[in-house]
Design an enzyme around this catalytic site. Structure first.
Site, PDB file in Angstrom:
ATOM      1  N   ARG A  41      70.412  15.047  -4.414  1.00  0.00           N
ATOM      2  CA  ARG A  41      70.461  16.133  -5.403  1.00  0.00           C
ATOM      3  C   ARG A  41      70.862  15.603  -6.774  1.00  0.00           C
ATOM      4  O   ARG A  41      70.444  16.131  -7.800  1.00  0.00           O
ATOM      5  CB  ARG A  41      71.456  17.211  -4.976  1.00  0.00           C
ATOM      6  CG  ARG A  41      70.923  18.064  -3.844  1.00  0.00           C
ATOM      7  CD  ARG A  41      71.695  19.370  -3.755  1.00  0.00           C
ATOM      8  NE  ARG A  41      70.872  20.369  -3.106  1.00  0.00           N
ATOM      9  CZ  ARG A  41      71.203  20.989  -1.966  1.00  0.00           C
ATOM     10  NH1 ARG A  41      72.343  20.733  -1.377  1.00  0.00           N
ATOM     11  NH2 ARG A  41      70.385  21.873  -1.440  1.00  0.00           N
ATOM     12  N   LYS A 202      68.601  29.472  10.803  1.00  0.00           N
ATOM     13  CA  LYS A 202      68.821  30.762  10.157  1.00  0.00           C
ATOM     14  C   LYS A 202      67.651  31.733  10.333  1.00  0.00           C
ATOM     15  O   LYS A 202      66.863  31.960   9.416  1.00  0.00           O
ATOM     16  CB  LYS A 202      69.120  30.552   8.672  1.00  0.00           C
ATOM     17  CG  LYS A 202      70.488  29.931   8.457  1.00  0.00           C
ATOM     18  CD  LYS A 202      70.745  29.652   7.000  1.00  0.00           C
ATOM     19  CE  LYS A 202      70.517  28.204   6.671  1.00  0.00           C
ATOM     20  NZ  LYS A 202      70.461  27.866   5.279  1.00  0.00           N
ATOM     21  N   GLY A 353      67.462  22.402   3.025  1.00  0.00           N
ATOM     22  CA  GLY A 353      68.349  21.260   2.894  1.00  0.00           C
ATOM     23  C   GLY A 353      68.304  20.364   4.120  1.00  0.00           C
ATOM     24  O   GLY A 353      68.287  19.134   4.008  1.00  0.00           O
ATOM     25  N   GLY A 376      66.809  28.109   0.219  1.00  0.00           N
ATOM     26  CA  GLY A 376      66.954  29.557   0.027  1.00  0.00           C
ATOM     27  C   GLY A 376      66.083  30.055  -1.109  1.00  0.00           C
ATOM     28  O   GLY A 376      65.436  31.098  -1.009  1.00  0.00           O
TER      29      GLY A 376
HETATM   30  P1  ADP Z   1      67.045  24.234   6.522  1.00  0.00           P
HETATM   31  O1  ADP Z   1      68.350  23.810   5.896  1.00  0.00           O
HETATM   32  O2  ADP Z   1      66.065  23.099   6.587  1.00  0.00           O
HETATM   33  O3  ADP Z   1      66.482  25.487   5.933  1.00  0.00           O
HETATM   34  P2  ADP Z   1      68.470  25.607   8.609  1.00  0.00           P
HETATM   35  O4  ADP Z   1      69.714  25.475   7.828  1.00  0.00           O
HETATM   36  O5  ADP Z   1      67.883  26.958   8.825  1.00  0.00           O
HETATM   37  O6  ADP Z   1      67.355  24.602   8.048  1.00  0.00           O
HETATM   38  O7  ADP Z   1      68.687  25.017  10.070  1.00  0.00           O
HETATM   39  C1  ADP Z   1      69.094  23.693  10.275  1.00  0.00           C
HETATM   40  C2  ADP Z   1      69.940  23.584  11.512  1.00  0.00           C
HETATM   41  O8  ADP Z   1      69.247  24.133  12.617  1.00  0.00           O
HETATM   42  C3  ADP Z   1      70.255  22.166  11.874  1.00  0.00           C
HETATM   43  O9  ADP Z   1      71.646  21.978  11.797  1.00  0.00           O
HETATM   44  C4  ADP Z   1      69.763  22.033  13.309  1.00  0.00           C
HETATM   45  O10 ADP Z   1      70.650  21.301  14.133  1.00  0.00           O
HETATM   46  C5  ADP Z   1      69.688  23.463  13.759  1.00  0.00           C
HETATM   47  N1  ADP Z   1      68.757  23.701  14.869  1.00  0.00           N
HETATM   48  C6  ADP Z   1      67.445  23.424  14.923  1.00  0.00           C
HETATM   49  N2  ADP Z   1      66.926  23.780  16.113  1.00  0.00           N
HETATM   50  C7  ADP Z   1      67.946  24.311  16.835  1.00  0.00           C
HETATM   51  C8  ADP Z   1      68.053  24.870  18.146  1.00  0.00           C
HETATM   52  N3  ADP Z   1      67.011  24.958  18.958  1.00  0.00           N
HETATM   53  N4  ADP Z   1      69.270  25.309  18.540  1.00  0.00           N
HETATM   54  C9  ADP Z   1      70.338  25.232  17.709  1.00  0.00           C
HETATM   55  N5  ADP Z   1      70.301  24.739  16.467  1.00  0.00           N
HETATM   56  C10 ADP Z   1      69.118  24.274  16.032  1.00  0.00           C
HETATM   57 MG    MG Z   2      70.373  24.336   6.195  1.00  0.00          MG
END
Ligand code: ADP
Ligand code: MG
Length: 418
Positions: A41, A202, A353, A376
């Site tokens: 970043r 999320k 992220g 986001g």
């Molecule tokens: P991003 O930051 O890329 O938008 P998120 O914050 O929504 O992604 O999600 C990322 C998290 O999701 C990671 O910490 C990962 O470990 C978790 N994750 C991915 N698949 C699973 C799963 N099946 N069960 C629990 N956690 C998960």
């Molecule tokens: Mg995230």
């Protein structure tokens, strides 16, 4: 999708010798010793900072880090960023222990052209997130010009992103401009097939995007908590998997409403007894998740299906890792589908992220067309929500001395203005 080409950028304004307040996104992960663990970043902000240095501006940096919720928390100080930024820029960076008040004012007062000053975490003050006008005015008093280069907070109206624009000429930095221009390419004219991947933890944030994508993507492939929620809605017993119980009905409704079979769900998963390195785990079909276990990644059959789809896609939009990528045994889905995206000729936009961290770790960044620093903000933008901070920036026309007798709209249409 709206483009923000009518907004002024840092190149449209004279910054030489001016005090330029730059809102950056230095919300970086710190390690146990308090050092910056991942500096991407900070790296992403360098083009704007180098430009301002080349123009001999006084650069005052504003950022948040973490969620201190309005009180001073030394663990969320921006101090570690000071050293890292100075190293990356090969230029001294000063630091002030507060972002407003006497400490900030004094530090700004001492600045000379070409100096850089980083102010302490904005969110040590509750007024930042509350978009308090007085706080915004106090911030604005530290500078002559405001530059927004923080895409990650572009969908939020906070004092340092929206409030401040009421008091200063406000322009976009290079990073913000690039993020928006690139995202603007998305729905307007996507090369087909247009394949989306939505995953991660999320589900609540991301499920609404499916609604939007159903109208213009050809395929929406799910993973993570989002996939679990849809599978539960399909009647599978997801055992201890991460699901969003409040979104199960919406998931069912979206499955029923889609035309054809656009929404693609995993056909197999890696199930584990816990989300922890070294935990017992195995590849199973959806019916066979052992009691008390949960999903941690997509399975090999699903990896094949998703990889095939991205290999033959014209456009790939991907948000959120496909599994618990932080743990090597559970990172295969993200890594292998990532490799397929990298090999594919598709125009690829990745965001989030965590997904960004995963593809960087896997060394794939060069082969991806665009990686959004703010997940986001990317989701909000693609959902058609306004980017409040961007909307608040100064319009290009307003910068010209206008003759009120002229019809500006008509001039703009004729292109005589630019
Ligand atoms: P991003 O930051 O890329 O938008 P998120 O914050 O929504 O992604 O999600 C990322 C998290 O999701 C990671 O910490 C990962 O470990 C978790 N994750 C991915 N698949 C699973 C799963 N099946 N069960 C629990 N956690 C998960
Ligand atoms: Mg995230």
């Amino acid at each position: 999708m709206e483009k923000f080409t009518n907004k002024m950028t840092v190149q449209d304004i004279d910054v030489t010798g001016k005090r330029v307040l730059v809102r950056v996104d230095y919300n970086v992960p710190l390690d146990e010793t308090g050092q910056v663990r991942d500096n991407w970043r900070i790296t992403a902000s360098l083009p704007t900072l180098k430009y301002l240095l080349s123009k001999n501006a006084k650069i005052i940096l504003l950022s948040h880090l973490g969620r201190p919720k309005g009180s001073v928390n030394p663990a969320m100080s921006l101090r570690p960023v000071q050293a890292e930024l100075a190293r990356l820029l090969d230029h001294p960076v000063d630091f002030a222990d507060d972002c407003i008040g006497p400490k900030a004012q004094k530090a700004v007062g001492l600045m000379r052209n070409g100096d850089i000053l980083l102010l302490e975490n904005l969110r040590f003050h509750a007024q930042e997130e509350a978009n308090d006008p007085e706080f915004a005015r106090n911030l604005s008093a530290l500078g002559d010009i405001y530059v927004d280069d923080a895409f990650g907070t572009a969908h939020r109206a906070h004092a340092s992103t929206e409030g401040i624009t009421h008091y200063l000429p406000s322009v976009a930095g290079f990073l913000l401009e690039e993020e928006i221009n690139c995202l603007s390419r998305e729905p307007a004219d996507p090369q087909r097939p247009y394949v989306a991947i939505l995953s991660g933890a999320k589900a609540s944030d991301k499920i609404r995007l499916i609604e939007n994508l159903l109208t213009h993507a050809d395929k929406i492939m799910l993973g993570g908590g989002l996939a679990n929620t849809f599978l539960l809605a399909q009647g599978y017993d997801m055992k201890n998997s991460l699901v969003d119980l409040e979104r199960v009905d919406l998931a069912r409704e979206l499955m029923a409403r889609q035309e054809g079979a656009k929404i693609v769900l995993p056909v197999d998963v890696i199930a584990a007894e816990a989300v922890r390195a070294g935990a017992g785990h195995k590849t199973v079909d959806l019916e066979d998740i052992p009691p008390g276990w949960g999903t941690v990644d997509i399975g090999p059959k699903t990896i094949d299906i998703y990889s095939q789809a991205v290999m033959t896609a014209g456009t790939v939009l991907w948000n959120g890792p496909l599994g618990v990528y932080e743990i090597p045994e559970f990172s295969k889905g993200t890594a292998l589908v990532g490799r397929a995206v990298a090999q594919s000729r598709a125009f690829s936009i990745l965001g989030g992220g965590d997904l960004a961290a995963a593809v960087r770790r896997d060394g794939l960044t060069d082969k991806i067309n665009h990686i959004c620093t703010g997940g986001g903000a990317m989701l909000a933008y693609l959902k058609g929500k306004p980017l409040r901070a961007v909307e608040a920036l100064t319009d290009k026309v307003a910068a010209f001395p206008l003759d009120p007798s002229l019809d500006i709209e008509a001039q703009m249409q004729e292109g005589t203005f630019f």
